[in-house]
Design a protein around this motif. Structure first.
Motif, PDB file in Angstrom:
ATOM      1  N   ARG A 254       0.963  -1.174  -0.127  1.00 51.89           N
ATOM      2  CA  ARG A 254       0.002  -0.075  -0.038  1.00 51.89           C
ATOM      3  C   ARG A 254       0.970   1.116   0.087  1.00 51.89           C
ATOM      4  NH1 ARG A 254      -5.028  -1.353   4.029  1.00 51.89           N
ATOM      5  NH2 ARG A 254      -5.682  -3.224   2.996  1.00 51.89           N
ATOM      6  N   ALA A 263      -0.311  10.706  -7.035  1.00 54.30           N
ATOM      7  CA  ALA A 263      -1.142   9.312  -6.714  1.00 54.30           C
ATOM      8  C   ALA A 263      -1.677   8.692  -7.866  1.00 54.30           C
ATOM      9  CB  ALA A 263      -2.133   9.591  -5.778  1.00 54.30           C
ATOM     10  N   ARG A 264      -2.428   9.314  -8.832  1.00 53.09           N
ATOM     11  CA  ARG A 264      -2.799   8.914 -10.188  1.00 53.09           C
ATOM     12  C   ARG A 264      -1.857   8.092 -10.737  1.00 53.09           C
ATOM     13  NH1 ARG A 264      -7.457   7.130 -13.034  1.00 53.09           N
ATOM     14  NH2 ARG A 264      -6.600   6.886 -15.082  1.00 53.09           N
ATOM     15  N   ALA A 267      -0.683   4.982  -9.254  1.00 46.44           N
ATOM     16  CA  ALA A 267      -1.651   3.937  -9.471  1.00 46.44           C
ATOM     17  C   ALA A 267      -1.646   3.455 -10.864  1.00 46.44           C
ATOM     18  CB  ALA A 267      -3.061   4.469  -9.175  1.00 46.44           C
ATOM     19  N   GLU A 268      -1.098   4.308 -11.800  1.00 48.42           N
ATOM     20  CA  GLU A 268      -1.206   3.779 -13.229  1.00 48.42           C
ATOM     21  C   GLU A 268       0.222   2.863 -13.462  1.00 48.42           C
ATOM     22  OE1 GLU A 268      -1.127   7.112 -15.553  1.00 48.42           O
ATOM     23  OE2 GLU A 268      -3.672   7.328 -15.361  1.00 48.42           O
ATOM     24  N   ASP A 269       1.284   3.278 -12.972  1.00 50.78           N
ATOM     25  CA  ASP A 269       2.491   2.536 -13.131  1.00 50.78           C
ATOM     26  C   ASP A 269       2.491   1.343 -12.066  1.00 50.78           C
ATOM     27  OD1 ASP A 269       3.095   4.596 -14.907  1.00 50.78           O
ATOM     28  OD2 ASP A 269       4.176   5.897 -13.487  1.00 50.78           O
ATOM     29  N   LEU A 270       1.796   1.322 -11.184  1.00 48.19           N
ATOM     30  CA  LEU A 270       1.870   0.228 -10.176  1.00 48.19           C
ATOM     31  C   LEU A 270       0.764  -0.752 -10.468  1.00 48.19           C
ATOM     32  CD1 LEU A 270       3.652   2.253  -7.274  1.00 48.19           C
ATOM     33  CD2 LEU A 270       4.748   0.367  -8.660  1.00 48.19           C
ATOM     34  N   PRO A 271       0.523  -1.619 -11.409  1.00 48.64           N
ATOM     35  CA  PRO A 271      -0.552  -2.276 -11.276  1.00 48.64           C
ATOM     36  C   PRO A 271      -1.007  -2.976  -9.901  1.00 48.64           C
ATOM     37  CG  PRO A 271       0.771  -2.874 -13.091  1.00 48.64           C
ATOM     38  CD  PRO A 271       1.351  -1.818 -12.460  1.00 48.64           C
ATOM     39  N   SER A 273      -0.138  -2.678  -6.730  1.00 46.26           N
ATOM     40  CA  SER A 273      -0.360  -1.998  -5.542  1.00 46.26           C
ATOM     41  C   SER A 273      -1.482  -1.166  -5.115  1.00 46.26           C
ATOM     42  CB  SER A 273       1.032  -1.026  -5.303  1.00 46.26           C
ATOM     43  OG  SER A 273       2.298  -1.713  -5.474  1.00 46.26           O
ATOM     44  N   VAL A 274      -1.875  -1.128  -4.056  1.00 41.74           N
ATOM     45  CA  VAL A 274      -2.821  -0.074  -3.707  1.00 41.74           C
ATOM     46  C   VAL A 274      -2.176   1.140  -3.410  1.00 41.74           C
ATOM     47  CG1 VAL A 274      -5.007   0.427  -2.292  1.00 41.74           C
ATOM     48  CG2 VAL A 274      -4.247  -1.927  -2.969  1.00 41.74           C
ATOM     49  N   VAL A 275      -2.705   2.425  -4.287  1.00 45.80           N
ATOM     50  CA  VAL A 275      -2.236   3.548  -3.914  1.00 45.80           C
ATOM     51  C   VAL A 275      -3.469   4.240  -3.201  1.00 45.80           C
ATOM     52  CG1 VAL A 275      -1.643   5.577  -5.091  1.00 45.80           C
ATOM     53  CG2 VAL A 275      -0.817   3.595  -6.081  1.00 45.80           C
ATOM     54  N   LEU A 276      -3.009   4.890  -2.082  1.00 49.62           N
ATOM     55  CA  LEU A 276      -4.093   5.587  -1.500  1.00 49.62           C
ATOM     56  C   LEU A 276      -3.384   7.038  -1.290  1.00 49.62           C
ATOM     57  CD1 LEU A 276      -3.972   2.999   1.623  1.00 49.62           C
ATOM     58  CD2 LEU A 276      -5.977   3.420   0.039  1.00 49.62           C
ATOM     59  N   GLN A 277      -4.569   7.946  -1.526  1.00 51.19           N
ATOM     60  CA  GLN A 277      -4.315   9.342  -1.495  1.00 51.19           C
ATOM     61  C   GLN A 277      -4.566  10.073  -0.177  1.00 51.19           C
ATOM     62  OE1 GLN A 277      -6.642  12.238  -3.670  1.00 51.19           O
ATOM     63  NE2 GLN A 277      -5.614  13.579  -2.746  1.00 51.19           N
TER      64      GLN A 277
ATOM     65  N   PHE B 426     -14.212  -1.933  -4.521  1.00 55.82           N
ATOM     66  CA  PHE B 426     -12.839  -1.834  -3.787  1.00 55.82           C
ATOM     67  C   PHE B 426     -12.738  -0.360  -2.901  1.00 55.82           C
ATOM     68  CE2 PHE B 426      -8.503  -0.506  -2.955  1.00 55.82           C
ATOM     69  CZ  PHE B 426      -8.197  -2.049  -2.720  1.00 55.82           C
ATOM     70  N   ARG B 432      -9.867   6.165   0.128  1.00 54.60           N
ATOM     71  CA  ARG B 432      -8.795   7.186  -0.130  1.00 54.60           C
ATOM     72  C   ARG B 432      -7.986   6.295  -1.433  1.00 54.60           C
ATOM     73  NH1 ARG B 432      -8.466  11.807   2.721  1.00 54.60           N
ATOM     74  NH2 ARG B 432      -7.697  12.331   0.726  1.00 54.60           N
ATOM     75  N   ALA B 433      -8.265   5.297  -1.712  1.00 55.43           N
ATOM     76  CA  ALA B 433      -7.664   4.337  -2.564  1.00 55.43           C
ATOM     77  C   ALA B 433      -7.751   5.148  -4.180  1.00 55.43           C
ATOM     78  CB  ALA B 433      -7.894   3.037  -2.874  1.00 55.43           C
ATOM     79  N   VAL B 434      -6.659   4.926  -4.970  1.00 51.75           N
ATOM     80  CA  VAL B 434      -6.512   5.654  -6.219  1.00 51.75           C
ATOM     81  C   VAL B 434      -6.377   4.293  -7.060  1.00 51.75           C
ATOM     82  CG1 VAL B 434      -5.381   7.218  -7.847  1.00 51.75           C
ATOM     83  CG2 VAL B 434      -5.439   7.840  -5.501  1.00 51.75           C
ATOM     84  N   ARG B 435      -7.474   4.028  -7.897  1.00 48.96           N
ATOM     85  CA  ARG B 435      -7.395   2.925  -8.943  1.00 48.96           C
ATOM     86  C   ARG B 435      -7.735   3.080 -10.165  1.00 48.96           C
ATOM     87  NH1 ARG B 435      -7.914  -2.825  -6.831  1.00 48.96           N
ATOM     88  NH2 ARG B 435      -5.715  -2.600  -6.184  1.00 48.96           N
ATOM     89  N   PRO B 436      -6.863   3.304 -11.284  1.00 49.30           N
ATOM     90  CA  PRO B 436      -6.994   3.381 -12.450  1.00 49.30           C
ATOM     91  C   PRO B 436      -7.777   2.093 -12.962  1.00 49.30           C
ATOM     92  CG  PRO B 436      -4.759   3.552 -12.195  1.00 49.30           C
ATOM     93  CD  PRO B 436      -5.266   3.267 -11.129  1.00 49.30           C
ATOM     94  N   ARG B 438      -7.888  -0.564 -15.846  1.00 44.86           N
ATOM     95  CA  ARG B 438      -6.842  -0.760 -16.940  1.00 44.86           C
ATOM     96  C   ARG B 438      -7.598  -1.661 -18.206  1.00 44.86           C
ATOM     97  NH1 ARG B 438      -1.541  -0.143 -15.325  1.00 44.86           N
ATOM     98  NH2 ARG B 438      -1.973   0.684 -13.151  1.00 44.86           N
ATOM     99  N   GLY B 441      -3.615  -3.643 -19.882  1.00 40.72           N
ATOM    100  CA  GLY B 441      -2.344  -3.122 -19.112  1.00 40.72           C
ATOM    101  C   GLY B 441      -2.443  -1.585 -19.071  1.00 40.72           C
ATOM    102  N   PRO B 443      -3.714   2.032 -18.450  1.00 40.19           N
ATOM    103  CA  PRO B 443      -4.874   2.812 -17.665  1.00 40.19           C
ATOM    104  C   PRO B 443      -5.716   3.673 -18.445  1.00 40.19           C
ATOM    105  CG  PRO B 443      -2.779   3.930 -17.061  1.00 40.19           C
ATOM    106  CD  PRO B 443      -2.605   2.506 -18.110  1.00 40.19           C
TER     107      PRO B 443
END
Lengths: 445, 546
Positions: A254, A263-264, A267-271, A273-277, B426, B432-436, B438, B441, B443
């Motif tokens: 995380r 953060a965005r 999140a795009e570069d780390l498929p 991982s969970v990114v929290l802002q 999710f 607070r999660a940021v989830r693109p 995809r 592969g 985004p």
């Protein structure tokens, strides 16, 4: 050897200090006050000027230099400086960069920008974070002999499995050598009767498996378990690379980053991982996300103070171990004193890497311990080496005092060195030496 | 009206002029059925009249703006109008065939249902939009000329890869703004430029389309000429050249028209097996073929949309085949089918259960045909039990891949919607999660996701409103239609699928609807083919304002 160091920041100074004993060192620095300081502190020649200017470089004598190290805090300056040097001389060029994109470009050809060796601060730092996290309780880990041998430094905490034991009692691991104990400022070469005390730092050399076993014995409580859940605070480049390397090791990550756009991107570069802002020092948030359940928390924010705060909060919430990136070298000890388990300075990491590379000479690989209190050196035994055909006992007698043979690899297999082990030509020997005898050891082998 | 700077309204003259250009060139494909008519010694009047008409109207419209310059809005208008005009002109051969030219050429088939203007327009729009819903009463060479039936097939082929894409490929005046035009017409969200020049991309797509069509025709007819393979007479393809060409022209566009009243059921199992992979290919993003042919075959199998597309077909097929094999797939008392009588139904109900090959073949064929929105029938699925009909109704909303010739919502949109819903679940646990989200592969932009939701919602709204209006209309004319029939008719026309259930089933026809009901479905087909936005945008006042 004539070495020109461009940039006298922490990295440049540290490299210059390591090289000035046995080399002619010239330092180019833009800040005249800094030049003045260095002239008195170190045995080096300082040139006040811009490392990207041909005149300054000529003044520093790069035409006759064997090696030029560009170590300013600015990537582009370092790259341009190396390119300029290559255009006017044959010196071997080393550049320090932070941006991994430059490293990628350079790796394509190994000659891009006229750079012969490139070290990437962010990547190296991330790699050392991941190495340390991989071993519970370790504060430093370095691989030798193509990964067959590991050197690791552990801090003996209260309640550790070996605290209070003698070295012979603690020696339950078949391919592990206790190289040294660091007790305060002192480097103790242990004998069988030496007692391992709380707050000692112990240096071991051995096969990765035995080092791992030792690590879980040393570690106390929760830290003993394997790391499966990690929280990274701060989506800096270092944070990003740590996350990426964790992902490769199937550790669930995380990553907390406050800036929405960053953060965005992360999140795009780390498929995986969970990114929290969020603000990582927001206690409610940390509790809500059960950050306390993590096995390890890595502080990779841009501010040292915030990293410290995040690590201490995490400790209070129950995180097993905390690792913090520290920008300012003097804080390292402070961080580790107040409760951060491991503090890692990117500058120290990169300075060590450059020094290691420049000092190798006869050695295959060098690790510097605790800002150069000692060294661990790997050498390949040549036919004319004084070690060839000797037993360890004979070799030790002929070498400076306090040198410890940690491990030997022969044709890629690990051999635990004992008194009657015979060293053969082609063996890789990994030896520990306190700083004061390291020079002599390298020269003799 | 100023050409440069701020123009106060849409430059509709520029749009009309380009519509004229496309219309003028429509005379060229009309030569094909003309030649066929000459070959079979039939009347050529339908095509001569239409060629003269398109040439005249096209040239006149072209004159409205000698140097058309199009922006985004002109592009949308041009695309929407092109399809409307082409459908109108395409109806002319049906009318001329039914009514003839007084005093010069007597009517070839005076009793044809296509003689009514609303029927002719329905059939033409159904053809160009590759829907494949028909109002023809009797589909046979007795009731129609081979030339007109081939024109019917050809409209689907022209509409499949897209008339505007074809125009961009061959008309240099469309090279500027071509990307906008193709975007407005091509199925799926956004277009993928395969080459730097848009005309080149359009040619690549049409080239792949043409190549696959020729391959299918060659296989169908080649197998027929070669005779039964392995000396097994049951495997004889049994398909003459006319039918091989006719079905080649309607498989790749996922059209579904057949010059045979019984659709593909009229042909052997071998023909059905040959057609299945071509329907799948037609429902595949054509850009993937280009990647496959230019040394990147992995792209095909790595493409998530294609995998989901195949997966959806696989799951639906397994369900349907299992039920057919177990004998649970048929209604116990099948309704007497108007055209073929009850013995036919008894026969299929008796032969399929317990027989793996026909159960699998009919299940796969029907699922692929519906999901890709081709609309062929290898069996009268009207006789299937309600659960299977609902499975097919569900399949009508899936559609082909983006960039394919398939209609409906498209696999990629459903896939993105599912992934977005999963993301929402999710983030409920982790606010607070940021989830693109995809895709392959990469985004996806949040705006693209919003667009996909908006499209799909609009599609469903149109489906429900359309169903309601059509059902009310059938009540008005005392048609006695069920809601499932009305739903399937709207889903089949809006999604450009073709056959529905009940009277609009694969062996039936849409002719029993009122004129108003048919016009509603003409609009649905038009809107569905252009994926709603170009048509609806042109109907908003905001579109016409500054």
């Amino acid at each position: 050897m004539r070495v020109v160091v461009i940039g006298a920041g922490q990295v440049g100074e540290s490299i210059a200090a390591d090289l000035d004993d046995s080399n002619e060192v010239v330092v180019i620095e833009r800040d005249p006050d800094r030049c003045e300081e260095l002239t008195y502190d170190l045995d080096v020649l300082t040139i006040n000027g811009d490392g990207t200017s041909v005149e300054t470089l000529e003044e520093a004598g790069v035409m006759d230099a064997d090696m030029v190290i560009a170590s300013t805090d600015d990537d582009e300056t370092n790259i341009v400086a190396c390119s300029t040097v290559k255009a006017i001389s044959d010196a071997f060029t080393i550049a320090r960069v932070k941006e991994t994109e430059y490293l990628k470009t350079w790796r394509r050809s190994n000659t891009a920008f006229g750079i012969d060796f490139m070290v990437c601060t962010n990547l190296l730092t991330a790699q050392s974070v991941v190495r340390v996290v991989g071993l519970p309780a370790a504060i430093d880990v370095d691989p030798f002999a193509g990964g067959k041998v590991q050197m690791a430094e552990f801090e003996i905490a209260e309640g550790s499995g070996v605290a209070g034991e003698t070295v012979s009692e603690a020696d339950r691991f078949d391919s592990l050598t206790f190289a040294a104990l660091l007790r305060g400022e002192e480097v103790v070469i242990p004998t069988g009767e030496t007692v391992i005390q709380q707050d000692d730092r112990i240096i071991v050399i051995g096969s990765p498996r035995s080092v791992r076993e030792f690590a879980s014995t040393v570690a106390s409580g929760d830290a003993r378990n394997d790391v499966t859940k990690a929280v990274i605070v701060g989506g800096s480049q270092i944070g990003y690379h740590v996350a990426r390397l964790f992902e490769e090791r199937d550790i669930s990550v995380r990553l907390i980053e406050q800036d929405a756009n960053r953060a965005r991107r992360l999140a795009e570069d780390l498929p995986g991982s969970v990114v929290l802002q969020s603000d990582a020092t927001d206690v409610d948030f940390l509790e809500r996300e059960h950050v306390g359940d993590a096995d390890v928390l890595v502080g990779a924010l841009d501010s040292d103070e915030k990293n410290l705060l995040a690590c201490l909060l995490a400790k209070r919430l129950g995180v097993g171990r905390t690792v913090s990136i520290v920008d300012s070298d003097p804080y390292i000890d402070l961080f580790e004193t107040v409760g951060v388990d491991v503090a890692i300075s990117p500058r120290a990491v990169v300075a060590e890497e450059i020094t290691r590379f420049t000092r190798e000479g006869g050695a295959e690989n060098v690790a510097l311990i605790e800002s150069h209190k000692a060294e661990v050196i790997e050498i390949e035994v040549e036919p004319d080496s004084p070690l060839a055909g000797q037993t360890i006992r004979e070799s030790v007698a002929s070498l400076p005092e306090r040198v410890v043979f940690g491990a030997i690899t022969r044709n890629g297999t690990f051999i635990t060195p004992r008194g009657d082990t015979v060293i053969e030509v082609g063996d890789h020997v990994v030896a520990f030496a306190p700083a004061d005898v390291a020079e002599e050891l390298t020269a003799r082998l | 009206m100023s050409r440069t700077g701020w123009s106060l309204t849409v430059r509709y003259r520029a749009s009309l002029s380009l519509v004229g250009t496309v219309l003028r060139y429509l005379a060229v494909p009309l030569l094909v059925p003309l030649v066929v008519a000459v070959y079979y010694g039939e009347t050529i009047a339908p095509f001569v009249v239409t060629i003269l008409l398109t040439a005249t109207v096209g040239t006149a419209l072209e004159r409205l703006d000698p140097d058309p310059d199009i922006g985004a809005r002109e592009g949308l208008l041009m695309v929407a109008l092109t399809w409307l005009m082409v459908a109108l002109v395409g109806a002319v051969p049906y009318l001329v065939e039914a009514h003839g030219i007084p005093g010069i050429d007597p009517a070839a088939h005076p009793g044809s249902t296509l003689g009514h203007p609303s029927n002719a327009l329905f059939e033409s729009m159904s053809g160009f939009t590759t829907t494949g819903a028909t109002v023809v009463g009797e589909i046979s060479f007795d009731a129609h000329t081979r030339g007109v039936l081939l024109w019917r097939q050809l409209t689907q082929w022209l509409g499949g890869m897209g008339i505007v894409v074809l125009a961009v490929a061959i008309l240099p005046q469309l090279s500027v703004g071509g990307a906008q035009l193709m975007d407005a017409e091509a199925p799926g969200p956004g277009i993928e430029k395969l080459t730097p020049r848009i005309a080149e991309t359009a040619r690549v797509l049409w080239g792949a389309y043409l190549g696959l069509t020729l391959l299918e025709i060659t296989l169908l007819y080649g197998l027929h000429v070669a005779g039964p393979p392995l000396g097994m007479p049951g495997l004889a393809p049994n398909m003459d050249l006319y039918n091989a060409v006719a079905h080649g022209l309607t498989t790749m566009p996922t059209g579904g028209f057949s010059p045979e009243a019984r659709s593909i059921e009229a042909f052997s199992a071998t023909v059905q097996w040959v057609i299945i992979p071509f329907m799948i290919a037609a429902g595949t993003n054509f850009a993937l073929f280009w990647h496959a042919l230019t040394g990147n075959p992995d792209r095909l199998f790595e493409d998530q949309e294609w995998r989901v597309f195949l997966g959806a077909i696989g799951v639906l097929t397994a369900v349907v085949a299992g039920m057919l094999f177990a004998g649970a797939g048929f209604v116990e008392t099948a309704p007497a089918q108007e055209t073929f009588g009850s013995t036919y139904l008894e026969e299929i109900i008796e032969t399929i259960p317990g027989n793996a090959e026909p159960a699998l073949r009919h299940a796969l064929f029907q699922v692929v045909s519906i999901v890709t929105t081709t609309g062929y029938a290898s069996i009268d699925f009207n006789a299937w039990s309600p659960p299977l009909k609902y499975a097919l109704l569900f399949g009508m909303f899936v559609g082909g891949s983006a960039g394919s010739t398939g209609g409906a919502v498209k696999v990629v949109r459903w896939y993105v919607i599912l992934k977005t819903v999963r993301r929402e679940l999710f983030t409920t646990a982790h606010p607070r999660a940021v989830r693109p989200v995809r895709l392959n592969g990469r985004p996806l932009d949040e705006r693209a996701i919003r667009g996909i939701f908006a499209f799909t919602l609009l599609y469903l709204v149109l489906f429900f409103v359309g169903t309601l209006v059509l059902f009310l209309d059938t009540v008005r004319v005392h048609d006695g239609m069920t809601v499932l029939e009305a739903m399937s008719a709207v889903a089949a026309t809006l999604g450009n699928v073709g056959p529905g259930f009940g009277s609009v089933g694969p062996m039936g026809s849409y002719r029993s609807f009122s004129g108003a009901g048919k016009l509603l479905m003409v609009v649905l087909m038009w809107i569905g083919r252009l994926e709603i936005i170009p048509v609806l945008a042109c109907l908003t006042p905001e579109f016409w304002r500054r």
